[in-house]
Write a protein that holds these residues in place. Structure first.
Motif, PDB file in Angstrom:
ATOM      1  N   HIS A  26       0.826  -1.203   0.000  1.00 23.89           N
ATOM      2  CA  HIS A  26       0.000   0.000   0.000  1.00 23.89           C
ATOM      3  C   HIS A  26       0.862   1.256   0.000  1.00 23.89           C
ATOM      4  O   HIS A  26       2.030   1.213   0.374  1.00 23.89           O
ATOM      5  N   PRO A  27       0.329   2.416  -0.427  1.00 24.31           N
ATOM      6  CA  PRO A  27       1.108   3.646  -0.475  1.00 24.31           C
ATOM      7  C   PRO A  27       1.730   3.959   0.882  1.00 24.31           C
ATOM      8  O   PRO A  27       1.107   3.830   1.924  1.00 24.31           O
ATOM      9  N   GLY A  28       2.973   4.364   0.855  1.00 23.09           N
ATOM     10  CA  GLY A  28       3.676   4.713   2.078  1.00 23.09           C
ATOM     11  C   GLY A  28       4.197   3.504   2.841  1.00 23.09           C
ATOM     12  O   GLY A  28       4.641   3.630   3.966  1.00 23.09           O
ATOM     13  N   ALA A  29       4.163   2.320   2.227  1.00 23.96           N
ATOM     14  CA  ALA A  29       4.595   1.108   2.928  1.00 23.96           C
ATOM     15  C   ALA A  29       6.059   1.182   3.323  1.00 23.96           C
ATOM     16  O   ALA A  29       6.457   0.644   4.338  1.00 23.96           O
ATOM     17  N   GLY A  30       6.863   1.854   2.536  1.00 26.13           N
ATOM     18  CA  GLY A  30       8.279   1.988   2.854  1.00 26.13           C
ATOM     19  C   GLY A  30       8.515   2.804   4.109  1.00 26.13           C
ATOM     20  O   GLY A  30       9.560   2.720   4.738  1.00 26.13           O
ATOM     21  N   GLN A  31       7.539   3.584   4.510  1.00 25.12           N
ATOM     22  CA  GLN A  31       7.637   4.438   5.687  1.00 25.12           C
ATOM     23  C   GLN A  31       8.039   3.656   6.935  1.00 25.12           C
ATOM     24  O   GLN A  31       8.952   4.033   7.624  1.00 25.12           O
ATOM     25  N   GLY A  32       7.353   2.564   7.230  1.00 26.62           N
ATOM     26  CA  GLY A  32       7.653   1.791   8.426  1.00 26.62           C
ATOM     27  C   GLY A  32       9.003   1.100   8.333  1.00 26.62           C
ATOM     28  O   GLY A  32       9.711   0.979   9.312  1.00 26.62           O
ATOM     29  N   LEU A  33       9.357   0.659   7.167  1.00 24.76           N
ATOM     30  CA  LEU A  33      10.607  -0.064   6.979  1.00 24.76           C
ATOM     31  C   LEU A  33      11.802   0.818   7.283  1.00 24.76           C
ATOM     32  O   LEU A  33      12.652   0.452   8.069  1.00 24.76           O
ATOM     33  N   HIS A  34      11.883   1.991   6.700  1.00 31.68           N
ATOM     34  CA  HIS A  34      13.087   2.793   6.890  1.00 31.68           C
ATOM     35  C   HIS A  34      13.113   3.517   8.222  1.00 31.68           C
ATOM     36  O   HIS A  34      14.160   3.873   8.697  1.00 31.68           O
ATOM     37  N   ARG A  35      12.014   3.715   8.856  1.00 31.85           N
ATOM     38  CA  ARG A  35      12.043   4.348  10.180  1.00 31.85           C
ATOM     39  C   ARG A  35      12.546   3.397  11.248  1.00 31.85           C
ATOM     40  O   ARG A  35      13.050   3.816  12.262  1.00 31.85           O
ATOM     41  N   ARG A  36      12.369   2.101  11.036  1.00 33.51           N
ATOM     42  CA  ARG A  36      12.822   1.124  12.022  1.00 33.51           C
ATOM     43  C   ARG A  36      14.316   0.867  11.926  1.00 33.51           C
ATOM     44  O   ARG A  36      14.926   0.428  12.873  1.00 33.51           O
ATOM     45  N   ALA A  37      14.894   1.089  10.765  1.00 29.79           N
ATOM     46  CA  ALA A  37      16.306   0.781  10.561  1.00 29.79           C
ATOM     47  C   ALA A  37      17.174   1.831  11.229  1.00 29.79           C
ATOM     48  O   ALA A  37      17.064   3.003  10.939  1.00 29.79           O
ATOM     49  N   PRO A  38      18.040   1.417  12.155  1.00 27.15           N
ATOM     50  CA  PRO A  38      18.933   2.384  12.781  1.00 27.15           C
ATOM     51  C   PRO A  38      19.952   2.887  11.765  1.00 27.15           C
ATOM     52  O   PRO A  38      20.286   2.195  10.824  1.00 27.15           O
ATOM     53  N   VAL A  39      20.398   4.096  11.951  1.00 28.54           N
ATOM     54  CA  VAL A  39      21.354   4.679  11.025  1.00 28.54           C
ATOM     55  C   VAL A  39      22.754   4.452  11.582  1.00 28.54           C
ATOM     56  O   VAL A  39      23.300   5.272  12.300  1.00 28.54           O
ATOM     57  N   ARG A  40      23.309   3.307  11.280  1.00 24.17           N
ATOM     58  CA  ARG A  40      24.640   2.934  11.764  1.00 24.17           C
ATOM     59  C   ARG A  40      25.654   3.090  10.646  1.00 24.17           C
ATOM     60  O   ARG A  40      25.299   3.022   9.477  1.00 24.17           O
TER      61      ARG A  40
ATOM     62  N   LEU B  88       9.494   0.054  -2.959  1.00 17.97           N
ATOM     63  CA  LEU B  88       8.742   0.588  -1.824  1.00 17.97           C
ATOM     64  C   LEU B  88       8.947   2.092  -1.682  1.00 17.97           C
ATOM     65  O   LEU B  88       8.060   2.807  -1.216  1.00 17.97           O
ATOM     66  N   PHE B  89      10.102   2.567  -2.088  1.00 14.48           N
ATOM     67  CA  PHE B  89      10.416   3.990  -1.965  1.00 14.48           C
ATOM     68  C   PHE B  89      10.041   4.789  -3.203  1.00 14.48           C
ATOM     69  O   PHE B  89      10.264   5.992  -3.247  1.00 14.48           O
ATOM     70  N   ALA B  90       9.477   4.147  -4.191  1.00 13.61           N
ATOM     71  CA  ALA B  90       9.154   4.822  -5.444  1.00 13.61           C
ATOM     72  C   ALA B  90       8.226   6.014  -5.235  1.00 13.61           C
ATOM     73  O   ALA B  90       8.345   7.033  -5.919  1.00 13.61           O
ATOM     74  N   GLU B  91       7.311   5.919  -4.292  1.00 16.59           N
ATOM     75  CA  GLU B  91       6.358   6.996  -4.031  1.00 16.59           C
ATOM     76  C   GLU B  91       6.871   8.003  -3.000  1.00 16.59           C
ATOM     77  O   GLU B  91       6.220   8.999  -2.725  1.00 16.59           O
ATOM     78  N   GLU B  92       8.017   7.722  -2.405  1.00 15.58           N
ATOM     79  CA  GLU B  92       8.590   8.597  -1.381  1.00 15.58           C
ATOM     80  C   GLU B  92       9.377   9.725  -2.052  1.00 15.58           C
ATOM     81  O   GLU B  92       9.843   9.577  -3.174  1.00 15.58           O
ATOM     82  N   PRO B  93       9.562  10.852  -1.363  1.00 16.74           N
ATOM     83  CA  PRO B  93      10.320  11.955  -1.964  1.00 16.74           C
ATOM     84  C   PRO B  93      11.815  11.658  -2.111  1.00 16.74           C
ATOM     85  O   PRO B  93      12.467  12.236  -2.979  1.00 16.74           O
ATOM     86  N   ASP B  94      12.365  10.769  -1.297  1.00 21.06           N
ATOM     87  CA  ASP B  94      13.787  10.434  -1.352  1.00 21.06           C
ATOM     88  C   ASP B  94      13.987   8.975  -1.722  1.00 21.06           C
ATOM     89  O   ASP B  94      13.137   8.137  -1.453  1.00 21.06           O
ATOM     90  N   SER B  95      15.161   8.698  -2.292  1.00 22.83           N
ATOM     91  CA  SER B  95      15.558   7.303  -2.487  1.00 22.83           C
ATOM     92  C   SER B  95      15.955   6.732  -1.131  1.00 22.83           C
ATOM     93  O   SER B  95      16.068   7.460  -0.147  1.00 22.83           O
ATOM     94  N   VAL B  96      16.204   5.443  -1.080  1.00 20.92           N
ATOM     95  CA  VAL B  96      16.616   4.813   0.173  1.00 20.92           C
ATOM     96  C   VAL B  96      17.922   5.443   0.661  1.00 20.92           C
ATOM     97  O   VAL B  96      18.035   5.846   1.821  1.00 20.92           O
ATOM     98  N   ALA B  97      18.902   5.549  -0.230  1.00 20.60           N
ATOM     99  CA  ALA B  97      20.207   6.110   0.152  1.00 20.60           C
ATOM    100  C   ALA B  97      20.078   7.569   0.589  1.00 20.60           C
ATOM    101  O   ALA B  97      20.705   7.986   1.568  1.00 20.60           O
ATOM    102  N   ALA B  98      19.257   8.348  -0.110  1.00 18.87           N
ATOM    103  CA  ALA B  98      19.069   9.753   0.265  1.00 18.87           C
ATOM    104  C   ALA B  98      18.406   9.862   1.637  1.00 18.87           C
ATOM    105  O   ALA B  98      18.736  10.746   2.427  1.00 18.87           O
ATOM    106  N   HIS B  99      17.489   8.957   1.917  1.00 18.69           N
ATOM    107  CA  HIS B  99      16.829   8.976   3.227  1.00 18.69           C
ATOM    108  C   HIS B  99      17.827   8.659   4.342  1.00 18.69           C
ATOM    109  O   HIS B  99      17.829   9.321   5.377  1.00 18.69           O
TER     110      HIS B  99
END
Length: 126
Positions: A20-34, A56-67
């Motif tokens: 569903h839209p915004g599904a990537g939201q939960g995934l990247h917020r849980r990942a610690p930035v190490r 999953l990030f296609a609908e997000e404003p940033d790519s995974v790496a940019a986030h």
């Protein structure tokens, strides 16, 4: 519940998000930035392909790496504002949050905040 079982539960990655839209939201917020955190490692931790993670990030404003980079920059900026860390060199703060190259960090910081990390630390941002 035993402590060993509790540790396993805490280490287990969250279930892969649905489509569903915004599904990537939960995934990247849980990942610690190490240091060393990459889109490939996030995908592997969630048992998905890198292509699926990027989808999953296609609908997000940033790519995974940019986030990941944006979150790292935010944490560095927070550290730069923290008076308890006044003696910590900028390079140590950048390394602490996953930046391996000081010049790359300074360029990214300047692009995001409009000034060098040193100037930001001196309180010019206020």
């Amino acid at each position: 519940m035993s402590a060993a079982r509790l540790r396993v539960r805490r280490c287990r990655p969250p279930a892969p998000p649905t489509g569903h839209p915004g599904a990537g939201q939960g995934l990247h917020r849980r990942a610690p930035v190490r240091p060393g955190l990459t889109p490939g490692r996030i995908a592997a931790a969630h048992h998905m392909s890198l292509r699926a993670l990027h989808a999953l990030f296609a609908e997000e404003p940033d790519s995974v790496a940019a986030h990941i980079r944006r979150r790292r920059l935010r944490r560095c900026a927070r550290d730069l504002r923290d008076p308890r860390l006044a003696e910590m060199p900028v390079l140590a703060r950048a390394t602490r949050h996953g930046f391996g190259d000081i010049r790359g960090f300074e360029r990214a910081f300047r692009a995001a905040y409009g000034m060098t990390p040193g100037r930001y630390r001196s309180g010019v941002h206020e």
